[in-house]
Design an enzyme around this catalytic site. Structure first.
Site, PDB file in Angstrom:
ATOM      1  CB  SER A   4     -10.364   3.321  -3.849  1.00 27.10           C
ATOM      2  OG  SER A   4     -10.039   3.204  -2.492  1.00 27.10           O
ATOM      3  CG  HIS A  45      -5.685   5.655  10.255  1.00 26.95           C
ATOM      4  ND1 HIS A  45      -4.417   5.530   9.730  1.00 26.95           N
ATOM      5  CD2 HIS A  45      -5.764   4.751  11.257  1.00 26.95           C
ATOM      6  CE1 HIS A  45      -3.760   4.584  10.395  1.00 26.95           C
ATOM      7  NE2 HIS A  45      -4.557   4.097  11.331  1.00 26.95           N
ATOM      8  CD  GLU A  82     -10.436   3.308   4.249  1.00 24.70           C
ATOM      9  OE1 GLU A  82      -9.924   4.172   3.520  1.00 24.70           O
ATOM     10  OE2 GLU A  82      -9.810   2.307   4.637  1.00 24.70           O
TER      11      GLU A  82
HETATM   12  C1  GRF Z   1      -6.906   3.875   2.649  1.00 32.25           C
HETATM   13  O1  GRF Z   1      -7.050   2.658   3.333  1.00 32.25           O
HETATM   14  C2  GRF Z   1      -6.849   5.026   3.607  1.00 32.25           C
HETATM   15  O2  GRF Z   1      -7.608   4.812   4.768  1.00 32.25           O
HETATM   16  C3  GRF Z   1      -5.384   5.067   3.976  1.00 32.25           C
HETATM   17  O3  GRF Z   1      -4.716   4.759   2.771  1.00 32.25           O
HETATM   18  C4  GRF Z   1      -5.573   3.986   1.944  1.00 32.25           C
HETATM   19  C5  GRF Z   1      -5.673   4.712   0.632  1.00 32.25           C
HETATM   20  O4  GRF Z   1      -6.400   3.962  -0.314  1.00 32.25           O
HETATM   21  N1  GRF Z   1      -5.023   6.347   4.536  1.00 32.25           N
HETATM   22  P1  GRF Z   1      -6.891   4.652  -1.642  1.00 32.25           P
HETATM   23  O5  GRF Z   1      -5.653   5.213  -2.334  1.00 32.25           O
HETATM   24  O6  GRF Z   1      -7.854   5.735  -1.288  1.00 32.25           O
HETATM   25  O7  GRF Z   1      -7.529   3.569  -2.456  1.00 32.25           O
END
Ligand code: GRF
Length: 216
Positions: free
Chosen positions: A15, A111, A176
């Protein structure tokens, strides 16, 4: 001006990759994704990359006798793409010191906690168990030790009374998807410097609107 060339590393849902794909779809965005690398085949993130017409490469650990030889093969795979910046986006594999040093100040990670609190895994449940009032997410440059390195951007969210790890993760993930493309944009615009292992944006620790409102 030439766009910053990105290589995004993934291991799953993708995502955050999607948020970068969408940012890059805007002509005025100063970066573009040259390559997506995964250590696992068949994941949703690879489908997202393919749907956006982005070249992908799966480099898993099979057939390699050491983690460092995997990383050498990744360095080789990236070479011809003239990548400027590696974006780790849910890449669930520890990179060798050699690789991290090779990409020093040219590799960032996202993160789902307010670093330096809650490094590692299962961070939303650990935040709930610790009784913190706020959690959030951090984009940072990558250093040898996991989830360390100069912090570029953070976004905070409240922890609610009845939160589960899943509901908190969902609230954090929305942020994020805002701060990762914004951090890449700031780097591409040349607005980031690192001084004494701290990031300055436009020469300041807190350049005002950017930190108060991630959408600014
Ligand atoms: C996210 O929560 C990121 O912060 C962590 O792993 C997860 C990845 O999610 N490092 P996605 O694959 O980007 O949906």
């Amino acid at each position: 001006m030439a766009k910053l060339k990105l290589c995004v590393f993934i291991s799953g849902r993708g995502s955050n990759l999607q948020s970068l794909i969408e940012a890059c779809a805007d002509d005025s965005y100063p970066a573009k994704i040259a390559l997506v690398i995964s250590n696992i085949d068949g994941i949703q993130g690879l489908e997202r990359a393919k749907a956006a017409g982005i070249q992908t490469s799966v480099i898993n650990t099979k057939g390699f006798n050491s983690p460092s030889s995997v990383d050498t093969s990744i360095i080789e795979a990236i070479k011809s793409f003239n990548v400027d910046l590696i974006c780790l986006a849910g890449y669930m594999r520890i990179l060798s010191d050699k690789f991290v040093d090779h990409w020093q100040d040219r590799m960032i990670n996202i993160h789902p906690s307010l670093l330096p609190s809650f490094k590692g895994l299962d961070v939303q449940q650990r935040a709930i168990d610790a009784g913190v009032r706020f959690s959030g997410c951090t984009v940072h440059y990558v250093r040898r030790e996991m989830d360390t390195g100069p912090i570029i951007l953070q976004a905070a969210v409240p922890v609610m009374n009845n939160d589960s790890a899943e509901t908190l993760a969902e609230r954090i993930l929305k942020q994020e998807h805002k701060i990762y493309p914004l951090a890449v944009k700031l780097i591409a615009q040349g607005r980031i410097t690192i001084k004494n292992e701290c990031v300055l944006i436009d020469g300041a620790i807190n350049p005002g609107s950017i930190l108060i409102n991630p959408e600014a």
